[in-house]
Design an enzyme around this catalytic site. Structure first.
Site, PDB file in Angstrom:
ATOM      1  N   LYS A   1      17.334  -1.076 -44.565  1.00 59.10           N
ATOM      2  CA  LYS A   1      17.988  -2.035 -43.885  1.00 59.10           C
ATOM      3  C   LYS A   1      18.517  -3.098 -44.820  1.00 59.10           C
ATOM      4  O   LYS A   1      17.916  -3.209 -45.932  1.00 59.10           O
ATOM      5  CB  LYS A   1      17.137  -2.790 -42.906  1.00 59.10           C
ATOM      6  CG  LYS A   1      16.110  -3.436 -43.349  1.00 59.10           C
ATOM      7  CD  LYS A   1      16.243  -5.266 -43.574  1.00 59.10           C
ATOM      8  CE  LYS A   1      15.043  -5.561 -44.203  1.00 59.10           C
ATOM      9  NZ  LYS A   1      14.858  -6.642 -45.236  1.00 59.10           N
TER      10      LYS A   1
ATOM     11  N   GLY B   1      13.278  -5.041 -50.738  1.00 60.14           N
ATOM     12  CA  GLY B   1      13.957  -6.111 -49.886  1.00 60.14           C
ATOM     13  C   GLY B   1      14.961  -5.240 -48.888  1.00 60.14           C
ATOM     14  O   GLY B   1      15.624  -5.645 -48.172  1.00 60.14           O
ATOM     15  N   LEU B   2      14.493  -3.812 -48.817  1.00 60.40           N
ATOM     16  CA  LEU B   2      15.401  -2.880 -47.854  1.00 60.40           C
ATOM     17  C   LEU B   2      14.470  -2.167 -46.879  1.00 60.40           C
ATOM     18  O   LEU B   2      14.969  -1.132 -46.382  1.00 60.40           O
ATOM     19  CB  LEU B   2      15.814  -1.963 -48.804  1.00 60.40           C
ATOM     20  CG  LEU B   2      16.712  -2.367 -50.004  1.00 60.40           C
ATOM     21  CD1 LEU B   2      17.169  -0.977 -50.804  1.00 60.40           C
ATOM     22  CD2 LEU B   2      18.075  -2.861 -49.430  1.00 60.40           C
TER      23      LEU B   2
ATOM     24  N   ASP C   1       9.010  -6.122 -40.016  1.00 57.81           N
ATOM     25  CA  ASP C   1      10.381  -5.386 -39.940  1.00 57.81           C
ATOM     26  C   ASP C   1      10.205  -4.092 -39.354  1.00 57.81           C
ATOM     27  O   ASP C   1      11.292  -3.449 -39.025  1.00 57.81           O
ATOM     28  CB  ASP C   1      10.655  -5.201 -41.574  1.00 57.81           C
ATOM     29  CG  ASP C   1      11.011  -6.158 -42.234  1.00 57.81           C
ATOM     30  OD1 ASP C   1      11.503  -7.376 -41.458  1.00 57.81           O
ATOM     31  OD2 ASP C   1      11.253  -6.189 -43.369  1.00 57.81           O
TER      32      ASP C   1
ATOM     33  N   GLY D   1       9.542   0.870 -46.940  1.00 56.09           N
ATOM     34  CA  GLY D   1       7.986   1.308 -46.154  1.00 56.09           C
ATOM     35  C   GLY D   1       7.835   0.841 -44.808  1.00 56.09           C
ATOM     36  O   GLY D   1       7.639   1.879 -44.082  1.00 56.09           O
ATOM     37  N   SER D   2       8.628   0.198 -44.138  1.00 51.55           N
ATOM     38  CA  SER D   2       8.707  -0.127 -42.746  1.00 51.55           C
ATOM     39  C   SER D   2       9.352   0.933 -42.125  1.00 51.55           C
ATOM     40  O   SER D   2       9.064   1.315 -40.885  1.00 51.55           O
ATOM     41  CB  SER D   2       9.207  -1.573 -42.455  1.00 51.55           C
ATOM     42  OG  SER D   2       8.474  -2.593 -43.062  1.00 51.55           O
ATOM     43  N   SER D   3      10.502   1.204 -42.605  1.00 49.26           N
ATOM     44  CA  SER D   3      11.451   2.287 -41.891  1.00 49.26           C
ATOM     45  C   SER D   3      10.586   3.618 -41.976  1.00 49.26           C
ATOM     46  O   SER D   3      10.677   4.341 -41.012  1.00 49.26           O
ATOM     47  CB  SER D   3      12.825   2.570 -42.910  1.00 49.26           C
ATOM     48  OG  SER D   3      13.710   3.093 -41.882  1.00 49.26           O
TER      49      SER D   3
END
Ligand code: C5P
Length: 294
Positions: free
Chosen positions: A13, A101-102, A139, A105-107
């Site tokens: 993201k 900042g992308l 996120d 890990g959350s994705s």
């Protein structure tokens, strides 16, 4: 036929806008942010195991493969909450830079929630998956949903909005590691800051005006990271000089993205940045709401 294996894409993201309103009593910061997905993604293969265990395999060598990994935590959360006695082998093919900042890990965690919902036939709705995601990280709910959203609260209260018109996104990550908690911790909320305008950004998205979206890009966390890491400012200046239509740091950094309408210019930027930055990507925005695969 029961499924024995599913595949999921876990895209990165970017934040088109990030504003911090105040620090909350629970230690988190109350946000207003606009996020969208780009076509730079990790790929996950989830294989059903008859044995009761979670196995995480990744050959990148830069991430932990145990309970410290959010993807592992996502599988454990579903197993415990829904008393699943089966197991899973997660093979993670990593492409999104880590601690960048992308939301890489959350994705990954969101992809595990979506994938296991199918593999184990849990029948959970998108809303339920987002709520589970919020237990894993701020996120993760957005990464479950995809598309373009306004996120409020600590990042978990989502409102879908129209995606920007198709364009190129050039991403450059300087070789520094930034801790999200550290960046938020250093943010001085008393200092006068220029707040980005959420209203104007939403208006630009609704009108699908690429030029206005570029004009309204803003991230208050740059107030912390730009003075600390001159490399970030340097990459921003370089992208602007090479003609990016809009330039901003994503999330808590350190990755900088440039929005570019024309492919030839995107390639020029990509080649120019490669000269002094090792991790550079030129990708498209991902306009589709559901980042799922078979
Ligand atoms: O939710 P997540 O674990 O991704 O957040 C990482 C850290 O970033 C938190 O521990 C907190 O220090 C900071 N954070 C914050 N306000 C937010 C989101 C994150 O202060 N809205």
């Amino acid at each position: 036929m029961p499924l024995t294996r599913v595949y999921e894409k876990a895209p990165a993201k970017i934040n088109l806008l990030l504003d911090v309103l105040y620090k909350r009593d629970d230690g988190y910061h109350e946000l207003e942010t606009v996020m969208t997905m780009v076509d730079l993604a990790d790929r996950l293969e989830l294989e059903d195991l008859a044995e009761d265990r979670i196995e995480l395999v990744c050959h990148s060598g830069v991430i932990p493969l145990d309970e410290r990994n959010l993807a592992f935590q996502a599988a454990r959360l579903l197993k415990e909450r829904y008393q699943v006695s089966r197991g899973v082998r997660i093979v993670l093919d990593k492409h999104v830079p880590v601690a960048a900042g992308l939301a890489g890990g959350s994705s990954d965690a969101a992809a595990v929630l979506r994938g296991l919902n199918r593999l184990w036939r849990l029948g959970l709705s998108g809303q339920e998956l987002e709520e589970l995601g919020a237990e894993l990280g701020s996120d993760v709910p957005f990464c479950v949903r995809g598309g373009t959203v306004i996120a409020r609260g600590r990042g978990e209260r989502l409102e879908s909005v129209p995606s920007p018109p198709p364009c190129w996104v050039v991403l450059a990550k300087p070789p520094i590691s930034v801790s999200t908690a550290d960046v938020y911790g250093r943010l001085n909320l008393q200092e006068p800051r220029r707040h980005p305008s959420l209203a104007r950004m939403i208006d630009a998205l609704n009108r699908r005006s690429f030029a206005d979206i570029c004009r309204e890009l803003g991230n208050v966390l740059e107030d912390v990271t730009l003075p600390l890491y001159p490399e970030i400012r340097q990459i921003k200046a370089c992208m602007t000089k090479m003609g990016a239509d809009g330039v901003l740091m994503s999330g808590s950094g350190p990755t900088v993205f440039g929005l570019v309408e024309r492919e030839t210019k995107a390639m020029r930027l990509y080649n120019g940045l490669r000269g002094f930055c090792r991790e550079v990507y030129a990708v498209r925005l991902l306009a589709d709401p559901a980042p799922r695969s078979s």
